[in-house]
Scaffold this motif. Structure first.
Motif, PDB file in Angstrom:
ATOM      1  N   CYS A  23      -6.684  -0.704   2.655  1.00  0.00           N
ATOM      2  CA  CYS A  23      -7.148   0.464   3.401  1.00  0.00           C
ATOM      3  C   CYS A  23      -6.502   0.508   4.787  1.00  0.00           C
ATOM      4  CB  CYS A  23      -8.671   0.422   3.505  1.00  0.00           C
ATOM      5  SG  CYS A  23      -9.359   1.852   4.341  1.00  0.00           S
ATOM      6  N   ILE A  24      -6.439  -0.639   5.461  1.00  0.00           N
ATOM      7  CA  ILE A  24      -5.808  -0.719   6.782  1.00  0.00           C
ATOM      8  C   ILE A  24      -4.320  -0.369   6.678  1.00  0.00           C
ATOM      9  CG2 ILE A  24      -5.130  -2.310   8.639  1.00  0.00           C
ATOM     10  CD1 ILE A  24      -8.019  -1.617   8.806  1.00  0.00           C
ATOM     11  N   LEU A  25      -3.628  -0.917   5.695  1.00  0.00           N
ATOM     12  CA  LEU A  25      -2.199  -0.635   5.518  1.00  0.00           C
ATOM     13  C   LEU A  25      -1.957   0.843   5.224  1.00  0.00           C
ATOM     14  CD1 LEU A  25      -0.987  -3.781   3.537  1.00  0.00           C
ATOM     15  CD2 LEU A  25      -0.446  -3.157   5.898  1.00  0.00           C
ATOM     16  N   CYS A  26      -2.799   1.440   4.389  1.00  0.00           N
ATOM     17  CA  CYS A  26      -2.655   2.871   4.094  1.00  0.00           C
ATOM     18  C   CYS A  26      -2.879   3.703   5.353  1.00  0.00           C
ATOM     19  CB  CYS A  26      -3.633   3.291   3.002  1.00  0.00           C
ATOM     20  SG  CYS A  26      -3.160   2.691   1.379  1.00  0.00           S
ATOM     21  N   SER A  27      -3.854   3.328   6.159  1.00  0.00           N
ATOM     22  CA  SER A  27      -4.124   4.054   7.403  1.00  0.00           C
ATOM     23  C   SER A  27      -2.931   3.958   8.353  1.00  0.00           C
ATOM     24  CB  SER A  27      -5.375   3.494   8.083  1.00  0.00           C
ATOM     25  OG  SER A  27      -6.492   3.654   7.250  1.00  0.00           O
ATOM     26  N   VAL A  28      -2.396   2.761   8.492  1.00  0.00           N
ATOM     27  CA  VAL A  28      -1.233   2.572   9.365  1.00  0.00           C
ATOM     28  C   VAL A  28      -0.042   3.369   8.843  1.00  0.00           C
ATOM     29  CG1 VAL A  28       0.455   0.867  10.152  1.00  0.00           C
ATOM     30  CG2 VAL A  28      -1.982   0.335  10.250  1.00  0.00           C
ATOM     31  N   PHE A  29       0.149   3.353   7.554  1.00  0.00           N
ATOM     32  CA  PHE A  29       1.254   4.102   6.943  1.00  0.00           C
ATOM     33  C   PHE A  29       1.095   5.602   7.209  1.00  0.00           C
ATOM     34  CE2 PHE A  29       4.777   4.629   4.244  1.00  0.00           C
ATOM     35  CZ  PHE A  29       4.531   5.701   3.421  1.00  0.00           C
TER      36      PHE A  29
END
Length: 103
Positions: A23-29
């Motif tokens: 979820c964090i990686l998707c948000s950053v992306f």
């Protein structure tokens, strides 16, 4: 039984941690994708801001000297010169006289 329960809890924690990281990686992306678009939009708005520049408003294209050449029955030439710049009209008259060999 208790070992099975601990193993199940550990797997659940690992799954939650992995979901959280995804979820964090998707948000950053998503943020990284949106930032250049947003920054580019700000530049586009700046390109279309118009201001009046007095120097540019005062520039006018030079109009050429208009020449109406006439020839009478005797074969003599006369002409009418019109233009905005007196010097250019004078120079055009001088060139006509020279080319028609009137000087």
């Amino acid at each position: 039984m208790e070992a099975e329960h601990r193993r199940q809890m550990t797997e659940d924690r690992q799954r939650r941690i992995i979901e959280f990281l995804v979820c964090i990686l998707c948000s950053v992306f998503c943020v990284l994708l949106v930032l250049p678009y947003h920054a580019g939009g700000a530049d586009k708005n700046q390109q279309f801001q118009f201001t009046k520049n007095q120097q540019i408003q005062q520039i006018k294209p030079k109009k050429p000297v208009k020449i109406k050449l006439h020839r009478n029955a005797k074969g003599e030439y006369s002409w009418e010169l019109t233009g905005d710049n007196v010097d250019e009209v004078f120079n055009a008259d001088k060139r006509l006289r020279k080319s028609l060999k009137l000087e």
